[in-house]
Design an enzyme around this catalytic site. Structure first.
Site, short mmCIF file in Angstrom:
data_model
loop_
_atom_site.label_atom_id
_atom_site.label_comp_id
_atom_site.label_asym_id
_atom_site.label_seq_id
_atom_site.Cartn_x
_atom_site.Cartn_y
_atom_site.Cartn_z
N ASP A 32 1.23 -8.83 -1.48
CA ASP A 32 -0.64 -8.53 -1.10
C ASP A 32 -0.44 -7.13 -1.53
OD1 ASP A 32 -2.56 -8.29 1.04
OD2 ASP A 32 -2.18 -6.93 0.04
N HIS A 62 -12.58 -5.49 -1.21
CA HIS A 62 -11.63 -4.80 -0.37
C HIS A 62 -12.01 -4.13 0.37
CE1 HIS A 62 -7.63 -2.18 -1.14
NE2 HIS A 62 -8.28 -2.24 0.12
N TYR A 69 -4.39 0.23 -5.42
CA TYR A 69 -3.15 1.25 -4.88
C TYR A 69 -2.31 1.63 -6.37
CZ TYR A 69 -3.30 -2.32 -0.69
OH TYR A 69 -3.67 -2.35 0.61
N TRP A 87 1.23 -0.76 0.44
CA TRP A 87 -0.06 -0.46 -0.19
C TRP A 87 1.17 1.60 -0.17
CZ3 TRP A 87 -2.26 2.36 4.99
CH2 TRP A 87 -3.06 3.38 4.58
N ARG A 124 14.95 -2.66 7.44
CA ARG A 124 13.39 -2.55 7.26
C ARG A 124 12.52 -3.91 7.47
NH1 ARG A 124 14.78 2.94 8.12
NH2 ARG A 124 13.56 3.63 6.48
N GLY A 140 0.13 0.48 13.08
CA GLY A 140 -0.10 0.71 13.42
C GLY A 140 0.53 2.21 12.20
N ASN A 186 12.12 -7.25 9.83
CA ASN A 186 10.33 -6.94 9.37
C ASN A 186 9.91 -8.65 9.43
OD1 ASN A 186 9.54 -4.92 10.25
ND2 ASN A 186 9.08 -4.26 8.16
N TRP A 204 -3.86 -5.16 8.62
CA TRP A 204 -2.82 -4.44 7.79
C TRP A 204 -2.98 -3.57 8.92
CZ3 TRP A 204 -5.10 -0.01 7.38
CH2 TRP A 204 -6.42 0.74 7.31
N ASN A 212 -11.03 -5.83 5.73
CA ASN A 212 -12.61 -4.92 6.76
C ASN A 212 -13.92 -5.38 6.64
OD1 ASN A 212 -10.01 -2.91 6.49
ND2 ASN A 212 -10.34 -3.10 4.29
N LYS A 232 -6.95 -7.47 -4.34
CA LYS A 232 -8.55 -7.14 -3.93
C LYS A 232 -9.15 -6.28 -5.22
CE LYS A 232 -5.38 -6.48 0.26
NZ LYS A 232 -5.12 -5.56 -0.13
P1 A2P Z 1 9.61 2.83 5.16
O1 A2P Z 1 9.72 2.26 3.98
O2 A2P Z 1 10.30 3.89 4.70
O3 A2P Z 1 10.34 1.66 6.22
P2 A2P Z 1 2.58 0.34 8.93
O4 A2P Z 1 2.08 -1.04 8.18
O5 A2P Z 1 1.16 0.14 10.11
O6 A2P Z 1 1.08 1.33 7.63
O7 A2P Z 1 3.54 1.01 9.00
C1 A2P Z 1 3.95 1.92 8.03
C2 A2P Z 1 5.57 2.96 7.76
O8 A2P Z 1 6.10 2.58 8.99
C3 A2P Z 1 6.50 2.65 6.93
O9 A2P Z 1 6.32 4.42 6.62
C4 A2P Z 1 7.77 2.32 6.43
O10 A2P Z 1 8.69 2.81 6.69
C5 A2P Z 1 7.38 2.27 8.38
N1 A2P Z 1 8.12 0.64 8.53
C6 A2P Z 1 8.14 -0.68 8.01
N2 A2P Z 1 9.12 -1.64 9.13
C7 A2P Z 1 9.79 -0.73 10.33
C8 A2P Z 1 10.41 -0.83 10.81
N3 A2P Z 1 10.69 -2.05 10.97
N4 A2P Z 1 11.10 0.17 12.01
C9 A2P Z 1 10.46 1.27 11.18
N5 A2P Z 1 9.47 1.63 10.53
C10 A2P Z 1 8.94 0.24 9.68
#
Ligand code: A2P
Length: 283
Positions: free
Chosen positions: A48, A111, A53, A24, A245, A200, A249, A196, A149, A78
């Site tokens: 996904d 969706h 999108y 997204w 990141r 947060g 994750n 999703w 949703n 979706k």
């Molecule tokens: P970025 O693309 O710069 O890593 P959510 O999925 O809850 O909506 O959150 C997404 C946001 O969190 C994105 O802006 C992403 O930015 C950031 N993000 C994703 N993984 C991490 C992580 N491990 N640590 C910090 N920020 C993260």
């Protein structure tokens, strides 16, 4: 679960990798192609996307550039709100598949339950859409079908005329918006819950309690929140365009939160949804 390729099993027997890579807000173009390729390189096998999108073409390109076999991947898209309805769903599906460059899909989701254009007639339109989903499933074009949703009353509406049960409900879920009732309802019905915005929208990252719990395991707040979701059998779909990141994750399989730690995170307090209310959306 021992790694990101391990799977939950859906109510129709289809296996779904336990963490998805979300796309997204990653616009069509080179950045998304690169991000999808990098996500697949670092081990994600579940991608996904959504018609809404506007990035299905780039997602498809990233998948092809990865060189992985189609059978190793799990791809979700979706249906866009304005395309709900029987015939329009079938047409929209064809469009998504062309843009993705795929000949079958692993998971197709409605969706949103109450599109603005169908606000007064959403109940019938949802059922017509589901009938088209069932046809795509029966024709073998989609391996599993589900919702996104949908709250319990939206699911009940589908089930009035459904022949095939939804396999998935993808909801906004994170430590500050746990959707306990809807998640429990899905669990009772054998519907796999996905999250999703599992971070947060980044709001959980600075929370001192989540950070402190994570530090006990040398993990970040993001990893701790994703682990909290997994340990409730919720399938998180984090998104990041940043390779480090993205990898972080995916690295959530070498620690276990205690039941007390999970409860502590669940009890942090609800600040509510960051996205739209499914009953009152304006798109
Ligand atoms: P970025 O693309 O710069 O890593 P959510 O999925 O809850 O909506 O959150 C997404 C946001 O969190 C994105 O802006 C992403 O930015 C950031 N993000 C994703 N993984 C991490 C992580 N491990 N640590 C910090 N920020 C993260």
């Amino acid at each position: 679960m021992k790694n990101i390729r391990d799977c939950f099993v859906l109510n129709n027997g289809v296996k779904i990798p336990c963490v998805g890579y979300g796309t997204w807000r990653t616009p069509d173009g080179i950045d998304t192609v690169k991000a999808v390729r990098e996500a697949l390189d670092c081990g994600y096998r579940h991608i996904d996307t959504a018609q809404l999108y506007g990035n299905e073409e780039s997602v498809g390109k990233g998948i092809r550039e990865s060189g992985l076999n189609r059978s190793e991947l799990f791809v979700t898209t979706k249906l866009k709100n304005t395309d709900q309805g029987y015939d329009s769903t079938l047409r929209a599906f064809e469009g998504s598949m062309k843009r993705l460059g795929l000949d079958y899909l692993d998971l197709y989701l409605i969706h949103w339950p109450v599109p603005a254009v169908f606000k007064d007639e959403w109940k019938q339109v949802s059922r017509d859409t589901w009938r088209a989903f069932e046809r795509l499933y029966e024709e073998g074009l989609v391996r599993s079908i589900g919702l996104s949703n949908f709250l319990p009353h939206h699911i009940d509406n589908i089930e009035v005329s459904a022949h095939i049960k939804p396999s998935v409900d993808q909801l906004e879920i994170h430590p500050f918006f746990t959707q306990k009732e809807t998640a429990a309802y899905c669990r009772r019905k054998g519907i796999q819950v996905q999250a999703w915005s599992p971070l947060g929208h980044g709001t959980i990252l600075d929370n001192p309690v989540i950070k402190e719990i994570g530090l006990r395991y040398h993990k970040t707040a993001a990893q701790t929140a994703l682990r909290w979701e997994l340990q409730q059998d919720i399938l998180p779909i984090p998104k990041s365009l940043n390779l480090e990141r993205m990898a972080q994750n995916a690295d959530i399989f070498d620690f276990n939160l205690t039941p007390e730690e999970c409860l502590q995170i669940t009890g942090l307090g609800e600040t509510g949804r960051t996205g739209p209310d499914p009953d009152n959306i304006d798109f």
